[in-house]
Design an enzyme around this catalytic site. Sequence first.
Site, PDB file in Angstrom:
ATOM      1  CB  SER A 108      72.817  32.364 107.438  1.00 24.19           C
ATOM      2  OG  SER A 108      72.865  32.818 106.107  1.00 24.19           O
TER       3      SER A 108
ATOM      4  CG  ASP B 231      72.078  29.689 104.829  1.00 21.97           C
ATOM      5  OD1 ASP B 231      71.438  29.489 105.886  1.00 21.97           O
ATOM      6  OD2 ASP B 231      72.388  30.825 104.428  1.00 21.97           O
TER       7      ASP B 231
END
Length: 380
Positions: free
Chosen positions: A51, A213
Site C-alpha cells: 500500500s 490494496d
Amino acid sequence: MVATSSQSPTCALLLTGGGARAAYQVGVLKAIASLYPRNHAIPFPIICGTSAGAINGTALACYASCFHLGIRKLEWVWKNFRINQVYRTDLWGVFGHLLQNIMSNFQADYAYKRPVSLLDNAPLRELLEFVLDFKRIDRNIINGALKALTVTASCYTSGDSICFFQEGQNRAGWQRARRSGVPTIINPQHLMASSAIPGIFPSVRINQAYFGDGSVHQLAPLSPAVHLGADKLFVIGVEKPMATQYRPKPAHHPSIATVAGHLLDTVFADTLNSDLERLHRINNTLSKISPEQRDDLQLREIETLVINPTHDFRQVAAECYSQLPLTIRSMLKLIGVNRHSESSLVSYLMFEQSYCQQLIEIGYQDGIAQRKNIRDFLGQ
C-alpha cells in the site's frame, strides 16, 4: 520459511500500509539515516512494501545507492503534501465521481464500466510518474546497492495476495496457499494497485486481472522478504498504540464511519501481528533443536525489530480536520465522519502538510528513542 545460503545476515525493510499514516515511516527512516554517513547506501538490501508503504519503499529503492538522498527527497514530498495531489477534491471531482459510479449501475453488461470507488485518485498516478524514476531501481540492483524490491497487491480476480518483485538473480516466482510471488519490472501501475484502499480508491487492472490494496488477503506479510533471502526483518508499522485508559461504553451503535475505520485498522495491522507471532513460535522451536534437524526442516531463525507509533494518529487527524477541503468534509459528513467522531478513517485520508509533518516528527522521535535497539539490530 525456506532456508537459503548466505554468508552474512541480510536485513530486509518491511513497510506496511496505512494511507496518510505512512508519513510516520519517513520519520523513523530519517532517524535511521542519522546513524550513517551521508554517502552511505541503504542498509536494507531487500525492501518490501505494501500500500502506501510500497510507495515509500519504491522511492527508497530509486535512491538505494545514497540513503540520505532518498530520505531527503521522500521527506520533501510528504512535508509538502496536499490532498489534491493524491485524490481529487474539486466539486465535480468528488460528487461528479460519485454520480458516475451510480450511473454505471444502469449500463449494459457488455459496456465498459468504470471502477467504483469513493474517491478518484488519478492525481496520485501523475505524482508517482513525476517524482519517481523507476529506471533507477534496475541500475541500483545492477550496481549492488539493492538486492530486491517487492510490491504486494491483492488480486480481486483470484482472491490471492500477489507479491510483485524485482531483483537481479532471475529468481523464479513462488506459489503458496492464497499467495504467490511474481517476478516483474515495478512500474506505477503496481503502486496504484497496491495502494488502492478497498472502497475508497478504484481497483487497478494489471494484465488480465484486477487488483486492490495489498493489505487485503495478505495472510503472511513477512513471507516475501523471507523468500528473497532475508535473515533479519526491520518492520515499520502504523498501528495505533494499545489503549491504556478506561473508555466508557458507547451509548449508540457504531456509525458506518466507525465500522469503516475498524475495518481499515484490521486490514492494515492484524495480519502482520499474526505473522509475527507465528515467526516467534518458529524461532522458539528452532532454538530447541539441533542444527542438523534445522537443515532437515529447511528452516532458519529470523530476527525481527518492529517499530510502531507511540501516539494515536486519530487525535492528530482530529486536530487537523479543518484543513480538509470543504468538499471532502461534506462527503465524509454523509457517512457520519466529523472532527469528534471515533472513526480512524480521517487519519488514513489526511494527506495534508501539517498532519504529515507531525507524523514525520513523531516517527523521528520514536526512532531516536529506539536508537540503541536499531544500532544493535543493524550492527552499528
